[in-house]
Enzyme design. Structure first.
Site, PDB file in Angstrom:
ATOM      1  N   ASN A  63       0.835  -1.205   0.000  1.00  0.00           N
ATOM      2  CA  ASN A  63       0.000   0.000   0.000  1.00  0.00           C
ATOM      3  C   ASN A  63       0.867   1.250   0.000  1.00  0.00           C
ATOM      4  OD1 ASN A  63       0.507  -1.030   2.647  1.00  0.00           O
ATOM      5  ND2 ASN A  63      -1.068   0.255   3.526  1.00  0.00           N
ATOM      6  N   GLU A  65       0.421   5.233   0.553  1.00  0.00           N
ATOM      7  CA  GLU A  65      -0.531   6.227   1.085  1.00  0.00           C
ATOM      8  C   GLU A  65      -0.161   7.643   0.667  1.00  0.00           C
ATOM      9  OE1 GLU A  65      -0.944   5.359   5.278  1.00  0.00           O
ATOM     10  OE2 GLU A  65      -2.065   3.522   4.811  1.00  0.00           O
ATOM     11  N   CYS A  74      -4.124   0.582  -2.461  1.00  0.00           N
ATOM     12  CA  CYS A  74      -3.951  -0.652  -1.698  1.00  0.00           C
ATOM     13  C   CYS A  74      -2.873  -1.525  -2.342  1.00  0.00           C
ATOM     14  CB  CYS A  74      -5.246  -1.435  -1.666  1.00  0.00           C
ATOM     15  SG  CYS A  74      -6.584  -0.664  -0.759  1.00  0.00           S
ATOM     16  N   GLU A  76      -3.056  -4.666  -3.103  1.00  0.00           N
ATOM     17  CA  GLU A  76      -3.572  -5.577  -4.133  1.00  0.00           C
ATOM     18  C   GLU A  76      -3.587  -4.907  -5.502  1.00  0.00           C
ATOM     19  OE1 GLU A  76      -4.812  -4.915  -1.171  1.00  0.00           O
ATOM     20  OE2 GLU A  76      -5.972  -6.576  -0.339  1.00  0.00           O
ATOM     21  N   CYS A 111     -10.337  -4.962   0.275  1.00  0.00           N
ATOM     22  CA  CYS A 111     -11.395  -3.949   0.362  1.00  0.00           C
ATOM     23  C   CYS A 111     -12.291  -4.036  -0.883  1.00  0.00           C
ATOM     24  CB  CYS A 111     -10.793  -2.556   0.493  1.00  0.00           C
ATOM     25  SG  CYS A 111     -10.235  -1.842  -1.073  1.00  0.00           S
ATOM     26  N   CYS A 114     -10.702  -3.047  -4.282  1.00  0.00           N
ATOM     27  CA  CYS A 114      -9.790  -4.081  -4.796  1.00  0.00           C
ATOM     28  C   CYS A 114     -10.571  -5.288  -5.301  1.00  0.00           C
ATOM     29  CB  CYS A 114      -8.783  -4.479  -3.729  1.00  0.00           C
ATOM     30  SG  CYS A 114      -7.553  -3.182  -3.437  1.00  0.00           S
TER      31      CYS A 114
HETATM   32  N1  THU Z   1      -5.231  -1.635   2.539  1.00  0.00           N
HETATM   33  C1  THU Z   1      -4.665  -2.440   1.609  1.00  0.00           C
HETATM   34  O1  THU Z   1      -3.594  -2.146   1.057  1.00  0.00           O
HETATM   35  N2  THU Z   1      -5.297  -3.597   1.300  1.00  0.00           N
HETATM   36  C2  THU Z   1      -6.411  -4.064   1.925  1.00  0.00           C
HETATM   37  O2  THU Z   1      -6.889  -5.137   1.602  1.00  0.00           O
HETATM   38  C3  THU Z   1      -7.032  -3.265   2.984  1.00  0.00           C
HETATM   39  C4  THU Z   1      -6.496  -1.893   3.170  1.00  0.00           C
HETATM   40  C5  THU Z   1      -4.513  -0.408   2.922  1.00  0.00           C
HETATM   41  C6  THU Z   1      -5.146   0.882   2.510  1.00  0.00           C
HETATM   42  C7  THU Z   1      -4.534   1.832   3.531  1.00  0.00           C
HETATM   43  O3  THU Z   1      -3.246   2.218   3.081  1.00  0.00           O
HETATM   44  C8  THU Z   1      -4.364   0.980   4.767  1.00  0.00           C
HETATM   45  O4  THU Z   1      -4.389  -0.362   4.316  1.00  0.00           O
HETATM   46  C9  THU Z   1      -5.425   1.189   5.819  1.00  0.00           C
HETATM   47  O5  THU Z   1      -6.697   1.075   5.295  1.00  0.00           O
END
Ligand code: THU
Length: 162
Positions: A63, A65, A74, A76, A111, A114
């Site tokens: 991920n 940010e 994310c 994925e 999520c 994704c």
């Molecule tokens: N996140 C992911 O990378 N994948 C997931 O399946 C769930 C959430 C990340 C998004 C954000 O950077 C952090 O996790 C918190 O939500």
């Protein structure tokens, strides 16, 4: 008249990663390693994904940010889109998803956005299943046979035809 309807799907809960074939264990390890390269300064929640293509190539993502929170992506989608931008005709076989900080019995699952992206990939690869492995480090691994099982009654291109 109301017609009852339901959607169900089967998935596997493996007690531990070592119950899986070695290639899957390596993929889970690659996802774990990728999580450690996350840019997660706002959530401090590191996620790693590793996508194994049918040809055996593995592409990882974490991920990424942003101070403008919705601009982040994310793990994925980072892995999926990296793989597909390198090989637009590539066929995804299995994606492993790991959050090193998570403990307990329930692995982190993708999520909604994704899930939509993974569904699109299955459509893009003519319905070939994109299998998902989601693991708690040193804990159970959930195995879903195809990503689209996680998004019943999904929106897809068929609605766009009007
Ligand atoms: N996140 C992911 O990378 N994948 C997931 O399946 C769930 C959430 C990340 C998004 C954000 O950077 C952090 O996790 C918190 O939500």
């Amino acid at each position: 008249m109301s017609t009852p309807a339901s959607v169900t799907f089967d998935y596997l809960i493996h007690a531990a990663a070592h119950e899986l074939p070695e290639a899957d264990q390596a993929l889970l390890q690659a996802a774990h390693d990728a999580a450690l390269r996350a840019y997660a300064r706002y959530s401090n929640f590191q996620v790693g994904a590793a996508l194994r293509m049918r040809d055996g190539r593995v592409v990882t993502g974490s991920n990424q940010e942003n101070a403008s929170y919705p601009a982040g992506t994310c793990a994925e989608r980072t892995a999926l889109h990296a793989a597909m931008s390198q090989d637009p005709d590539g066929i995804g076989d299995t994606m492993a998803i790991v959050v090193p900080s998570v403990t307990g019995e329930r692995p982190v699952t993708p999520c909604g956005i994704c899930r939509q992206a993974l569904l699109e990939q299955e459509i893009r690869q003519q319905g070939a299943p994109l299998r998902l492995l989601m693991a708690v480090p040193n804990g159970p691994v959930y195995e879903v046979r195809r990503a689209s099982h996680l998004l019943p009654l999904a929106f897809d291109a068929s609605f766009l035809k009007g």
